[in-house]
Design a protein around this motif. Structure first.
Motif, mmCIF file in Angstrom:
data_model
loop_
_atom_site.group_PDB
_atom_site.id
_atom_site.type_symbol
_atom_site.label_atom_id
_atom_site.label_comp_id
_atom_site.label_asym_id
_atom_site.label_seq_id
_atom_site.Cartn_x
_atom_site.Cartn_y
_atom_site.Cartn_z
ATOM 1 N N TYR A 17 -8.745 -0.878 -6.416
ATOM 2 C CA TYR A 17 -9.047 0.167 -5.309
ATOM 3 C C TYR A 17 -8.618 -0.096 -3.996
ATOM 4 O O TYR A 17 -8.231 -1.347 -3.693
ATOM 5 N N GLY A 18 -8.843 0.988 -3.041
ATOM 6 C CA GLY A 18 -8.221 0.577 -1.657
ATOM 7 C C GLY A 18 -8.299 -0.555 -0.972
ATOM 8 O O GLY A 18 -7.373 -1.355 -0.596
ATOM 9 N N PRO A 35 -2.176 -7.207 9.538
ATOM 10 C CA PRO A 35 -2.766 -6.432 8.777
ATOM 11 C C PRO A 35 -2.336 -5.361 8.169
ATOM 12 O O PRO A 35 -1.563 -4.720 8.847
ATOM 13 N N LEU A 36 -2.551 -4.921 6.973
ATOM 14 C CA LEU A 36 -2.211 -3.654 6.520
ATOM 15 C C LEU A 36 -3.373 -2.480 6.846
ATOM 16 O O LEU A 36 -4.340 -2.646 6.442
ATOM 17 N N ASN A 37 -2.623 -1.527 7.610
ATOM 18 C CA ASN A 37 -3.580 -0.277 7.795
ATOM 19 C C ASN A 37 -4.211 0.354 6.513
ATOM 20 O O ASN A 37 -3.300 0.648 5.667
ATOM 21 N N ILE A 38 -5.524 0.489 6.404
ATOM 22 C CA ILE A 38 -5.987 0.971 5.267
ATOM 23 C C ILE A 38 -5.567 2.521 5.174
ATOM 24 O O ILE A 38 -5.616 3.051 4.062
ATOM 25 N N GLY A 39 -5.714 3.293 6.108
ATOM 26 C CA GLY A 39 -5.195 4.777 6.419
ATOM 27 C C GLY A 39 -3.756 4.916 5.937
ATOM 28 O O GLY A 39 -3.665 5.634 4.966
ATOM 29 N N GLN A 43 -2.359 6.460 2.187
ATOM 30 C CA GLN A 43 -1.429 7.477 2.127
ATOM 31 C C GLN A 43 -0.314 7.203 1.017
ATOM 32 O O GLN A 43 0.295 7.934 0.499
ATOM 33 N N ILE A 44 -0.099 5.746 0.877
ATOM 34 C CA ILE A 44 1.015 5.240 -0.034
ATOM 35 C C ILE A 44 0.577 5.484 -1.366
ATOM 36 O O ILE A 44 1.192 5.906 -2.262
#
Length: 201
Positions: A17-18, A35-39, A43-44
């Motif tokens: 999961y996300g 850091p990887l943006n959760i938003g 979208q990906i």
């Protein structure tokens, strides 16, 4: 798109999961990526789902809101295999902000401007190199250390370009800069299609 395929690679290890994918991605690539943006990640995942490369299943949780779990599809595995089998071209080609800055400084004809641009960039790159070296020494993950070493090699190549620019633009007492400052590009030569047709009359 590199992140899209990295997500597929993480899902190839099992459903996730996300926020779990965000943590797995950041742990896998190391601190030099950031850091990887959760938003952006969601979208990906939505795009991968629309393309049929992953499937999403909503799972109820006793206390927290429902969780969406993603799983790679056979089409997703095929796409991941295709991506892994192909070479990776430079994502930005050779268009580089610093190269444009060197171009502008050189065309000014001012040696002091060129020296400042090159000195500032060299200092920035040396700081970046020290930071990468510190991160590499502290990392226990061999793949992350390898990625940090690759990042350091890119910085070393940029430092070599700074040296090349210094030698090419400043080593002759300013002759090259004076020539560049006085050189004015002429009008572009028209193509065959743009040239007016000759009159035959």
């Amino acid at each position: 798109m590199a992140i899209q395929h990295a997500v597929l690679a993480l899902l190839a290890r099992g459903p996730s999961y996300g926020y779990e994918l965000k943590g797995a991605f950041e742990g896998a690539v190391g601190p030099q990526w950031g850091p990887l943006n959760i938003g952006h990640l969601y979208q990906i995942l939505d795009r991968l789902s629309r393309d049929g490369l992953v499937v999403a299943e909503r799972q109820a949780q006793p206390v927290k809101p429902d969780r969406v779990v993603y799983e790679i599809t056979p089409a997703g595995r095929t796409e991941l295999d295709r991506w892994l089998a192909e070479p990776s071209p430079r994502s930005g080609g050779f268009r580089d902000d610093f190269f444009l800055k060197v171009t502008a400084a050189a065309r000014s004809g001012e040696a002091a401007v060129v020296r400042t641009v090159l000195a500032n960039q060299r200092a920035h790159l040396l700081r970046e190199l020290r930071n990468l070296d510190g991160l590499r020494r502290r990392s226990e993950d061999p793949v992350v250390r390898l990625l940090l070493s690759a990042a350091a090699r890119h910085v070393e190549a940029d430092l070599a370009f700074v040296d090349d620019a210094e030698a090419a633009l400043l080593a002759d007492g300013g002759a090259v800069l004076r020539a560049l400052a006085t050189d004015r590009p002429g009008p572009a030569t028209p193509t065959a299609e743009a040239r007016p047709a000759r009159s035959t009359g």
